[in-house]
Design an enzyme around this catalytic site. Structure first.
Site, PDB file in Angstrom:
ATOM      1  N   HIS A   1      38.472  39.616  31.293  1.00 45.97           N
ATOM      2  CA  HIS A   1      37.138  39.002  31.381  1.00 45.97           C
ATOM      3  C   HIS A   1      36.068  40.079  31.279  1.00 45.97           C
ATOM      4  O   HIS A   1      36.375  41.265  31.219  1.00 45.97           O
ATOM      5  CB  HIS A   1      36.995  38.140  32.635  1.00 45.97           C
TER       6      HIS A   1
ATOM      7  N   HIS B   1      33.517  41.289  33.135  1.00 49.66           N
ATOM      8  CA  HIS B   1      32.854  42.080  34.181  1.00 49.66           C
ATOM      9  C   HIS B   1      32.995  43.582  33.939  1.00 49.66           C
ATOM     10  O   HIS B   1      34.018  44.054  33.445  1.00 49.66           O
ATOM     11  CB  HIS B   1      33.395  41.703  35.563  1.00 49.66           C
TER      12      HIS B   1
ATOM     13  N   ASP C   1      33.572  46.070  35.788  1.00 49.12           N
ATOM     14  CA  ASP C   1      34.713  46.796  36.356  1.00 49.12           C
ATOM     15  C   ASP C   1      36.036  46.433  35.671  1.00 49.12           C
ATOM     16  O   ASP C   1      37.117  46.759  36.169  1.00 49.12           O
ATOM     17  CB  ASP C   1      34.803  46.575  37.883  1.00 49.12           C
ATOM     18  N   HIS C   2      35.941  45.766  34.517  1.00 50.96           N
ATOM     19  CA  HIS C   2      37.126  45.454  33.712  1.00 50.96           C
ATOM     20  C   HIS C   2      36.982  45.914  32.265  1.00 50.96           C
ATOM     21  O   HIS C   2      37.981  46.085  31.574  1.00 50.96           O
ATOM     22  CB  HIS C   2      37.426  43.949  33.761  1.00 50.96           C
TER      23      HIS C   2
ATOM     24  N   HIS D   1      36.522  32.142  37.750  1.00 49.74           N
ATOM     25  CA  HIS D   1      35.825  33.373  38.154  1.00 49.74           C
ATOM     26  C   HIS D   1      34.715  33.664  37.139  1.00 49.74           C
ATOM     27  O   HIS D   1      33.572  33.903  37.512  1.00 49.74           O
ATOM     28  CB  HIS D   1      36.834  34.510  38.219  1.00 49.74           C
TER      29      HIS D   1
ATOM     30  N   ASP E   1      40.917  38.889  37.640  1.00 46.35           N
ATOM     31  CA  ASP E   1      40.330  38.447  38.909  1.00 46.35           C
ATOM     32  C   ASP E   1      40.516  36.938  39.118  1.00 46.35           C
ATOM     33  O   ASP E   1      39.720  36.312  39.819  1.00 46.35           O
ATOM     34  CB  ASP E   1      38.833  38.766  38.952  1.00 46.35           C
TER      35      ASP E   1
ATOM     36  N   HIS F   1      42.621  44.025  41.720  1.00 48.70           N
ATOM     37  CA  HIS F   1      41.982  44.624  42.909  1.00 48.70           C
ATOM     38  C   HIS F   1      42.947  44.705  44.085  1.00 48.70           C
ATOM     39  O   HIS F   1      43.822  43.837  44.245  1.00 48.70           O
ATOM     40  CB  HIS F   1      40.759  43.798  43.354  1.00 48.70           C
TER      41      HIS F   1
END
Ligand code: ZN
Ligand code: FE
Length: 256
Positions: free
Chosen positions: A57, A59, A61-62, A115, A134, A172
């Site tokens: 996805h 985001h 942090d990905h 999400h 996530d 995570h």
């Protein structure tokens, strides 16, 4: 057909990035590179040449390492078609039920919105590996930033249908906090209590709690158990539709 070797890289506060290596072909994918530096260094140390990025996805942090890793390696970036505009450098767009070959290892793709509205997950059946970003966490699930409880319940139900021995490579290390919450939902769940003790012991040693097995998630993760009478009764919601029970669990977690 090939069985992947998976290497876990902890980055930032609590993210996991994975290197998935197909020994037969030499192909190596980075799953959800939050950053580039530590990922390139680990691949170099292992002698694995990065050929792909698999994004779940959009985001930061990905996908934060996407462009620098592509620049350094010339790799192919694979990601969710429904979110292609938000995946930096995307080359290959995948959607529900697509199959993708990472060298000789085949991934099946699940569209799992909730999400985010374009989230996908990658299941390597022969390797027994699920890269779910996530969507599903050890004892948890992602927050509903762009989706409804109904969507997320339906997404999690797709993942729950996979075999018990599937290893859940989520993005995570949230497990210990998730366990504290899960125990407030189902305090009488013996499997959960035992798992929570194992998690505390692992974290006290600085060890990861990820991956977990899907079988243990089915038995202990409250977000996969919204249709279990034990759980709805514990919440005084006996007979209520699973997506409504799920919504209640999610909202309690948001306020935990
Ligand atoms: Zn996310
Ligand atoms: Fe994340």
């Amino acid at each position: 057909m090939s069985v992947l070797q998976v290497h876990q890289i902890p980055v930032l506060n609590d993210n996991y990035v994975y290197l998935a290596h197909c020994p037969e072909s030499g192909a190596t994918a980075v799953v959800d590179p939050a950053v580039s530096g530590p990922v390139l260094a680990e691949a170099e140390r292992l002698g694995w040449r990065i050929t792909h990025i698999l994004n779940t996805h959009h985001h930061a942090d990905h996908v934060g390492g996407n462009l620098e890793i592509k620049e350094a390696t010339g790799c192919t970036i694979v990601g969710p078609k429904p979110d292609k505009a938000r995946i930096p450098g995307i080359d290959v767009e995948l959607d529900e039920s697509d199959h993708y070959m990472l060298g000789a290892a085949e991934a099946r793709v699940f569209f799992v919105p909730g999400h985010t509205r374009g989230h996908i997950a990658y299941w390597f059946e022969e390797s027994g590996c699920l890269f779910c970003g996530d969507t599903l966490f050890a004892l948890g699930c992602g927050r509903l930033f762009e989706g409804t409880p109904e969507q997320m319940w339906s997404s999690l139900s797709k993942l729950r249908a996979l075999p018990d021995e599937t290893l859940v490579y989520c993005a995570h290390e949230y497990t210990q906090a998730n366990a504290r919450f899960a125990l407030t939902v189902e305090p009488q769940n013996e499997a959960l209590r035992a798992r929570s003790a194992r998690i505390d012991a692992a974290r006290a040693q600085g060890e990861p709690t990820v991956p977990s097995s899907l079988g243990e998630e089915k038995a202990t993760n409250p977000f996969l158990r919204a249709d279990k009478p034990e759980l709805s009764e514990a919440l005084s919601l006996a007979g209520v539709a699973p997506e409504r029970v799920f919504a209640e669990v999610r909202s309690r977690k948001d306020n935990f």
